[in-house]
Structure formats: structure tokens, C-alpha cells
Enzyme design. Structure first.
Site, PDB file in Angstrom:
ATOM      1  N   ALA A  41      -0.910   5.500  -7.916  1.00 28.36           N
ATOM      2  CA  ALA A  41      -1.146   6.111  -8.385  1.00 28.36           C
ATOM      3  C   ALA A  41       0.199   6.333  -9.341  1.00 28.36           C
ATOM      4  O   ALA A  41       0.262   7.362 -10.261  1.00 28.36           O
ATOM      5  CB  ALA A  41      -1.242   7.447  -7.271  1.00 28.36           C
ATOM      6  N   SER A  42       1.737   6.794  -8.940  1.00 26.76           N
ATOM      7  CA  SER A  42       2.379   7.258  -9.275  1.00 26.76           C
ATOM      8  C   SER A  42       3.171   5.459  -9.465  1.00 26.76           C
ATOM      9  O   SER A  42       3.760   4.655  -8.729  1.00 26.76           O
ATOM     10  CB  SER A  42       3.687   7.691  -8.501  1.00 26.76           C
ATOM     11  OG  SER A  42       3.987   6.843  -7.393  1.00 26.76           O
ATOM     12  N   HIS A 159       0.210  11.332  -3.847  1.00 26.19           N
ATOM     13  CA  HIS A 159      -0.263  10.816  -2.858  1.00 26.19           C
ATOM     14  C   HIS A 159      -1.099  11.906  -1.759  1.00 26.19           C
ATOM     15  O   HIS A 159      -1.800  11.880  -1.280  1.00 26.19           O
ATOM     16  CB  HIS A 159       0.647  10.329  -2.108  1.00 26.19           C
ATOM     17  CG  HIS A 159       0.968   8.985  -2.544  1.00 26.19           C
ATOM     18  ND1 HIS A 159       1.345   7.883  -1.555  1.00 26.19           N
ATOM     19  CD2 HIS A 159       0.318   8.533  -3.983  1.00 26.19           C
ATOM     20  CE1 HIS A 159       1.592   7.186  -2.709  1.00 26.19           C
ATOM     21  NE2 HIS A 159       1.309   7.648  -3.870  1.00 26.19           N
ATOM     22  N   GLN A 167       7.576  11.686  -2.242  1.00 24.34           N
ATOM     23  CA  GLN A 167       5.973  11.356  -2.215  1.00 24.34           C
ATOM     24  C   GLN A 167       5.844  10.907  -0.313  1.00 24.34           C
ATOM     25  O   GLN A 167       4.757  10.757   0.197  1.00 24.34           O
ATOM     26  CB  GLN A 167       5.671   9.950  -3.065  1.00 24.34           C
ATOM     27  CG  GLN A 167       4.940   9.985  -2.918  1.00 24.34           C
ATOM     28  CD  GLN A 167       4.319   9.117  -4.574  1.00 24.34           C
ATOM     29  OE1 GLN A 167       4.139   9.936  -5.279  1.00 24.34           O
ATOM     30  NE2 GLN A 167       4.609   7.843  -4.386  1.00 24.34           N
ATOM     31  N   GLU A 168       6.519   9.974  -0.027  1.00 29.03           N
ATOM     32  CA  GLU A 168       6.654   9.676   1.718  1.00 29.03           C
ATOM     33  C   GLU A 168       7.472   9.890   2.043  1.00 29.03           C
ATOM     34  O   GLU A 168       8.728   9.672   1.831  1.00 29.03           O
ATOM     35  CB  GLU A 168       6.187   8.250   1.162  1.00 29.03           C
ATOM     36  CG  GLU A 168       4.750   7.829   0.430  1.00 29.03           C
ATOM     37  CD  GLU A 168       5.096   6.033  -0.056  1.00 29.03           C
ATOM     38  OE1 GLU A 168       5.522   5.600   0.543  1.00 29.03           O
ATOM     39  OE2 GLU A 168       3.821   5.439  -1.006  1.00 29.03           O
ATOM     40  N   GLU A 209      -3.108   7.550   1.399  1.00 31.83           N
ATOM     41  CA  GLU A 209      -1.976   6.844   2.266  1.00 31.83           C
ATOM     42  C   GLU A 209      -2.493   7.335   4.057  1.00 31.83           C
ATOM     43  O   GLU A 209      -1.941   6.473   4.688  1.00 31.83           O
ATOM     44  CB  GLU A 209      -0.504   6.355   1.965  1.00 31.83           C
ATOM     45  CG  GLU A 209      -0.912   5.505   0.074  1.00 31.83           C
ATOM     46  CD  GLU A 209       0.151   5.541   0.129  1.00 31.83           C
ATOM     47  OE1 GLU A 209       1.278   5.633   0.720  1.00 31.83           O
ATOM     48  OE2 GLU A 209       0.335   5.247  -1.016  1.00 31.83           O
ATOM     49  N   ASP A 246      10.585   7.351  -0.304  1.00 32.23           N
ATOM     50  CA  ASP A 246       9.934   7.209  -0.502  1.00 32.23           C
ATOM     51  C   ASP A 246       9.811   8.817  -1.939  1.00 32.23           C
ATOM     52  O   ASP A 246       8.702   9.412  -1.923  1.00 32.23           O
ATOM     53  CB  ASP A 246       8.289   6.778  -1.021  1.00 32.23           C
ATOM     54  CG  ASP A 246       7.879   6.388  -2.028  1.00 32.23           C
ATOM     55  OD1 ASP A 246       9.002   6.683  -2.959  1.00 32.23           O
ATOM     56  OD2 ASP A 246       6.809   5.902  -2.852  1.00 32.23           O
ATOM     57  N   GLU A 290      13.481   4.807  -1.012  1.00 36.57           N
ATOM     58  CA  GLU A 290      12.710   4.054  -2.175  1.00 36.57           C
ATOM     59  C   GLU A 290      12.903   5.445  -3.681  1.00 36.57           C
ATOM     60  O   GLU A 290      13.182   5.932  -3.345  1.00 36.57           O
ATOM     61  CB  GLU A 290      11.544   3.840  -1.713  1.00 36.57           C
ATOM     62  CG  GLU A 290      10.945   3.006  -2.824  1.00 36.57           C
ATOM     63  CD  GLU A 290       9.281   3.035  -2.627  1.00 36.57           C
ATOM     64  OE1 GLU A 290       8.067   3.047  -3.151  1.00 36.57           O
ATOM     65  OE2 GLU A 290       8.678   2.790  -1.320  1.00 36.57           O
ATOM     66  N   ASP A 317      11.022   0.183  -6.522  1.00 35.27           N
ATOM     67  CA  ASP A 317      10.433  -0.022  -7.004  1.00 35.27           C
ATOM     68  C   ASP A 317       9.193   0.539  -8.394  1.00 35.27           C
ATOM     69  O   ASP A 317       9.124  -0.615  -8.939  1.00 35.27           O
ATOM     70  CB  ASP A 317       8.707   1.844  -6.307  1.00 35.27           C
ATOM     71  CG  ASP A 317       7.608   1.174  -6.052  1.00 35.27           C
ATOM     72  OD1 ASP A 317       7.177   0.147  -6.921  1.00 35.27           O
ATOM     73  OD2 ASP A 317       6.563   2.143  -5.679  1.00 35.27           O
ATOM     74  N   LYS A 342       4.555  -5.009  -5.171  1.00 38.27           N
ATOM     75  CA  LYS A 342       3.318  -5.053  -4.886  1.00 38.27           C
ATOM     76  C   LYS A 342       2.961  -5.900  -6.160  1.00 38.27           C
ATOM     77  O   LYS A 342       3.140  -6.303  -7.470  1.00 38.27           O
ATOM     78  CB  LYS A 342       3.323  -3.060  -5.708  1.00 38.27           C
ATOM     79  CG  LYS A 342       3.665  -2.303  -4.820  1.00 38.27           C
ATOM     80  CD  LYS A 342       3.454  -1.305  -5.464  1.00 38.27           C
ATOM     81  CE  LYS A 342       4.044  -0.644  -4.790  1.00 38.27           C
ATOM     82  NZ  LYS A 342       4.194   1.568  -5.359  1.00 38.27           N
ATOM     83  N   HIS A 370       1.749  -1.883   0.026  1.00 40.23           N
ATOM     84  CA  HIS A 370       0.455  -1.616  -0.522  1.00 40.23           C
ATOM     85  C   HIS A 370       0.211  -0.312  -2.223  1.00 40.23           C
ATOM     86  O   HIS A 370       1.591  -0.662  -2.559  1.00 40.23           O
ATOM     87  CB  HIS A 370      -0.277  -0.921   0.285  1.00 40.23           C
ATOM     88  CG  HIS A 370       0.109   0.293   0.897  1.00 40.23           C
ATOM     89  ND1 HIS A 370      -0.946   1.677   1.807  1.00 40.23           N
ATOM     90  CD2 HIS A 370       0.932   1.049   0.735  1.00 40.23           C
ATOM     91  CE1 HIS A 370       0.290   2.288   1.930  1.00 40.23           C
ATOM     92  NE2 HIS A 370       1.172   2.018   1.022  1.00 40.23           N
ATOM     93  N   ARG A 371      -1.002  -0.632  -2.757  1.00 35.68           N
ATOM     94  CA  ARG A 371      -0.713   0.734  -3.706  1.00 35.68           C
ATOM     95  C   ARG A 371      -1.990   2.070  -2.390  1.00 35.68           C
ATOM     96  O   ARG A 371      -2.689   2.145  -1.902  1.00 35.68           O
ATOM     97  CB  ARG A 371      -1.257   0.015  -4.771  1.00 35.68           C
ATOM     98  CG  ARG A 371      -1.123  -0.859  -5.131  1.00 35.68           C
ATOM     99  CD  ARG A 371       1.020  -0.591  -6.284  1.00 35.68           C
ATOM    100  NE  ARG A 371       1.137   0.284  -6.527  1.00 35.68           N
ATOM    101  CZ  ARG A 371       1.245   0.617  -8.314  1.00 35.68           C
ATOM    102  NH1 ARG A 371       1.293  -0.842  -8.469  1.00 35.68           N
ATOM    103  NH2 ARG A 371       1.795   1.369  -8.721  1.00 35.68           N
ATOM    104  N   SER A 372      -1.576   2.951  -3.468  1.00 36.13           N
ATOM    105  CA  SER A 372      -2.185   4.119  -2.742  1.00 36.13           C
ATOM    106  C   SER A 372      -3.767   4.420  -3.074  1.00 36.13           C
ATOM    107  O   SER A 372      -4.636   4.555  -2.376  1.00 36.13           O
ATOM    108  CB  SER A 372      -1.800   5.426  -3.444  1.00 36.13           C
ATOM    109  OG  SER A 372      -1.909   5.041  -5.104  1.00 36.13           O
ATOM    110  N   LYS A 393       5.309  -1.445   3.703  1.00 33.06           N
ATOM    111  CA  LYS A 393       4.877  -0.360   3.539  1.00 33.06           C
ATOM    112  C   LYS A 393       3.124  -0.075   3.510  1.00 33.06           C
ATOM    113  O   LYS A 393       2.592  -1.006   2.621  1.00 33.06           O
ATOM    114  CB  LYS A 393       5.140   0.240   2.608  1.00 33.06           C
ATOM    115  CG  LYS A 393       6.119   1.564   2.927  1.00 33.06           C
ATOM    116  CD  LYS A 393       7.016   1.533   1.058  1.00 33.06           C
ATOM    117  CE  LYS A 393       5.773   2.504   0.884  1.00 33.06           C
ATOM    118  NZ  LYS A 393       6.579   3.497  -0.480  1.00 33.06           N
TER     119      LYS A 393
END
Length: 432
Positions: A41-42, A159, A167-168, A209, A246, A290, A317, A342, A370-372, A393
Site C-alpha cells: 500500500a505504501s 494501513h 503506520q505501524e 495487517e 514503522d 523503520e 524500507d 520484501k 510481508h506486504r499489506s 515482520k
């Protein structure tokens, strides 16, 4: 027995209801590997291209029939008859055939799905688990470790549909003795966090996620409710469980400033935002940050690394996009001290392994991610163990697309036993 006889591509659905590419690689002797490409997504501007159809009448333009056609057409034609055990050779054929810098002809989603499916087929032909085959491809046969999970239990930014900028917000069960225990600890904190949020009258719906996505008064409040949940679960923050964030700062970088809606639309310079993060690390045991600045803000990153780099892990990232050319430049300039890995940012297993090796050789850590937008494909669990990367992650303790990876780690740990130690805090840069 490992010669490719058939390749099949198809359009399937990911965890956000968007199409993605799945590939099957069939070998002589009936061995089959199947894998699916994830989607972000990002995204970093320098990521390999995810090929979408752009036909608005179908999946709102997000169809992947062009990428699937590349798998079933030119890619299959080029690879049939080749030896699946030669992963580097297989990936090189696809990359050369595509012929573009960012895999835009066939799409990184097409090339990656085939690359991973090929590795799975080759592992099957060799009669070994995927993680063992990956360790051999990595030049580290028999060297394994179980990764420390970074569990994204509060989702914000791109997300989630809430007012949290970062974001996280993640927990790392560093005090666990095994990955199975780490997953249990994470699950317990996740459930206690739901109780904490409900008691405050907050929403417990989850984001992409699997983490909660409540509206909070500030970014620091996210850390405060997690700290409360950790305590309620019976764990000591900073000892049993550490925190990670993140920022995905590129998403709120506007006209050279970092504009935080959750902080009353306050605008920060690179230096100011670095010190904003530094203050959070003084208030809470945050050991990993991150993308703490925009991917293009290399001067800012140099400053951030100078201020925080000897204390905590600084993960690139969007900054590095799993690309060895960019990572090499970052290492030379002393930017960050860790890379997020990734698969689909670069688009093949061989290039992914090269990025992990370059990072480790330079003393950087590598965090497998992973990815979203995910599927039930759990290849990243095998990648984390097979490269002994040390950290992973893969989201929160809900949604099958996230939990599939945790369950695969439990299975692998059971199979490997003491051959794959869980090293906890020692795996995190600056925490050994």
C-alpha cells in the site's frame, strides 16, 4: 527430475480483495511448486513495477491479466526445459527477457510468482523443505535461526482509516525462548490490547495487517495503550517485550516538511522529526524505527543515523527497496543500519538473497517482511529461517493471511528443534 515441463499463471485474490498473480511450476517426476506475489500500500518510488491492467471496467483497473499472460506466454516458453535447481539461472532468464530496469515489461508480480514457485518445485524435487533449499541457495547450508517477530498490533497511516500518522506500532517478544513462545506472548498482548481499547470506548476493528486501528489522541497514545496491554498480560515492557515503529514517513512528507495530523497538523523539519522520535525512545523501550524519514531525504537520514544509529535499529524500507544498488550507496554513506526485505520490491528470489547478503556483510541487520496485501502464501517464513535473518515482520495476531506465516514458523521450529535457535534481543541492531 528437476527439469521444468509446465508453467501456469493465474489471477487470484489477495487479502484486500485485489487481484494478484499466482504461478505453478511443474517439473519432471510430478513435482510442483506454487507461489503468489504480495502487494504493497505504501510503496517506495524505486520499487520494481507491479504490472496492473488499468482497465477500469475490471477490478477498478487493478486486474493482472497482462502479468498472467506474461507467465503463460514468454516466461513459460523461455523456462520450459530448464533446470529448476538453477535458481540464479532461472531468475536471470526472466530478468533478461523482461529487459527493463524495473521489470515493467512483464511485471515484478509475474517474475516473482514464478521465481518463488520455481524454488518450491526445486525443493520438492530435492526432497527437502523450502527453508533447507533456501539455505543452500544462500550458501549457508544447515545454518538456521528462528526470527524474532515484529507484531504490528496497532495500524495507522496507509494501513488503516484512522487519525494515527505512524503506520505501524509493533511489539517484539524478545524475552521468549522459542518462536512458539514468542507467538503466544504476542497473542496474549493482542487480546489484552482489545480489552484496554474497549475499556476506553475505542474501536477494535482491524486494519490491513490485522492490528487494531483506533482513533487516538496522538501517536504517543498508541504506545501508551500498548504499554498498558503488555502490563495487563503479565509481561515487563523493555525486558520481555520491546517496541518498534514503522513511520512510513514518506506518506506524510509534504513540501519538505513532516506534517503530522495526529499532532494537530504540526510540521517538522528532518532534524525536528528525528528529535520527536528520539523523545519517544526515551519514554518507551522502542528499539527499532523503520523509514523514520522520507525515502529521498538522505541528508536527513544521515543526521538521524548519527543521532539514533548507535542506540537503536534504523530500518530502511522505502529507503532501500530491497535493491542492492541503493543499499550499497546507503552503506557507503552510513545511512540507517538495517534493511527491510520484501521480495516484490525487487522481484526475484536471487536478487532478494543478494540484498540480505550485502546487508549482513556490511554489519546491517535484515528484517524479512510481508506486504499489506498478502495471500495464504507463507514463503517469507521459510526465507527468514533459511537465511537466518533473525527478524520477521508479518502483521498481527489476526487475519489468516498474517497468521499463515506464524503457523509456518511454528511448524519449522518443531522440525528443526535446536538447529534453529531463537536468539531474541541479540538479533536486533544495537541490542546485543
Amino acid at each position: 527430475m528437476s527439469k521444468i515441463v509446465k508453467i501456469i499463471g493465474r489471477e487470484i485474490i489477495d487479502s484486500r480483495g485485489n487481484p494478484t498473480v499466482e504461478a505453478e511450476v511443474h517439473l519432471e517426476g510430478g513435482f510442483v511448486g506454487m507461489a503468489a506475489a504480495p502487494s504493497g500500500a505504501s510503496t517506495g518510488s524505486r520499487e520494481a513495477l507491479e504490472l496492473r491492467d488499468g482497465d477500469k471496467s475490471r477490478f477498478l483497473g487493478k486486474g493482472v491479466t497482462k502479468a498472467v499472460a506474461a507467465v503463460n506466454g514468454p516466461i513459460a516458453q523461455a523456462l520450459i526445459g530448464k533446470d529448476a535447481k538453477d535458481q540464479a539461472g532461472i531468475d536471470k532468464i526472466m530478468i533478461d527477457l523482461d529487459g527493463t530496469e524495473n521489470k515493467s515489461k512483464f511485471g515484478a508480480n509475474a517474475i516473482l510468482a514464478v521465481s518463488l514457485a520455481n524454488a518450491k518445485a526445486a525443493a520438492a524435487a530435492k526432497g527437502m523443505p523450502l527453508y533447507e533449499h533456501i539455505a543452500e541457495l544462500n550458501g549457508t547450508p544447515g545454518k538456521y535461526s528462528m526470527p524474532v517477530p515484529m507484531m504490528n498490533i496497532i495500524n495507522g497511516g496507509e494501513h488503516a482509516d484512522n487519525n494515527v500518522d505512524i503506520q505501524e506500532f509493533m511489539i517484539q517478544p524478545v524475552g521468549a525462548k522459542t518462536v512458539k513462545e514468542a507467538i503466544r506472548m504476542g497473542s496474549e498482548v493482542f487480546h489484552h490490547l482489545a480489552k484496554v481499547l474497549k475499556a476506553k470506548g475505542m474501536n477494535t476493528a482491524v486494519g490491513d495487517e490485522g492490528g487494531y486501528a483506533p482513533n487516538l489522541g496522538s501517536n504517543a497514545e498508541a504506545l501508551a495503550v500498548i504499554a498498558e496491554a503488555v502490563k495487563a498480560a503479565g509481561y515487563e515492557l523493555g525486558k520481555d517485550i520491546t517496541l518498534a515503529m514503522d513511520c512510513a514517513a514518506s506518506e506524510f512528507y509534504k513540501d519538505g516538511k513532516y506534517v503530522l495530523a495526529g499532532e494537530g497538523n504540526k510540521a517538522f523539519t528532518s532534524e525536528e522529526f528525528t528529535h520527536f522520535l528520539e523523545e519517544l525512545t526515551k519514554q518507551y523501550p522502542i528499539v527499532s524505527i523503520e523509514d523514520g524519514l522520507d525515502e529521498s531525504d538522505w541528508d536527513g537520514f544521515a543526521y538521524q543515523t548519527k543521532v539514533l544509529g548507535d542506540k537503536i535499529q534504523l530500518v530502511g524500507d522505502d529507503l532501500f527497496v530491497t535493491n542492492t544498488k541503493i543499499l550499497k550507496e546507503g552503506i557507503e554513506k552510513g545511512i540507517a543500519n538495517s534493511i527491510l526485505i520484501k521480495f516484490n520490491q525487487i522481484g526475484s528470489l536471487t536478487e532478494t538473497l543478494a540484498a540480505i547478503k550485502m546487508a549482513k556483510d556490511a554489519g546491517y541487520t535484515a528484517v524479512i517482511s510481508h506486504r499489506s496485501g498478502e495471500t495464504e502464501d507463507a514463503t517469507i517464513a521459510d526465507l527468514a529461517v533459511g537465511t537466518a535473518a533473525g527478524q520477521i515482520k508479518t502483521g498481527s495476531m489476526s487475519r489468516s493471511d498474517r497468521v499463515a506465516k506464524y503457523n509456518q514458523l511454528i511448524r519449522i521450529e518443531e522440525a528443526l528443534g535446536e538447529k534453529a535457535p531463537y536468539n531474541g534481543r541479540k538479533e536486533i541492531k544495537g541490542q546485543a
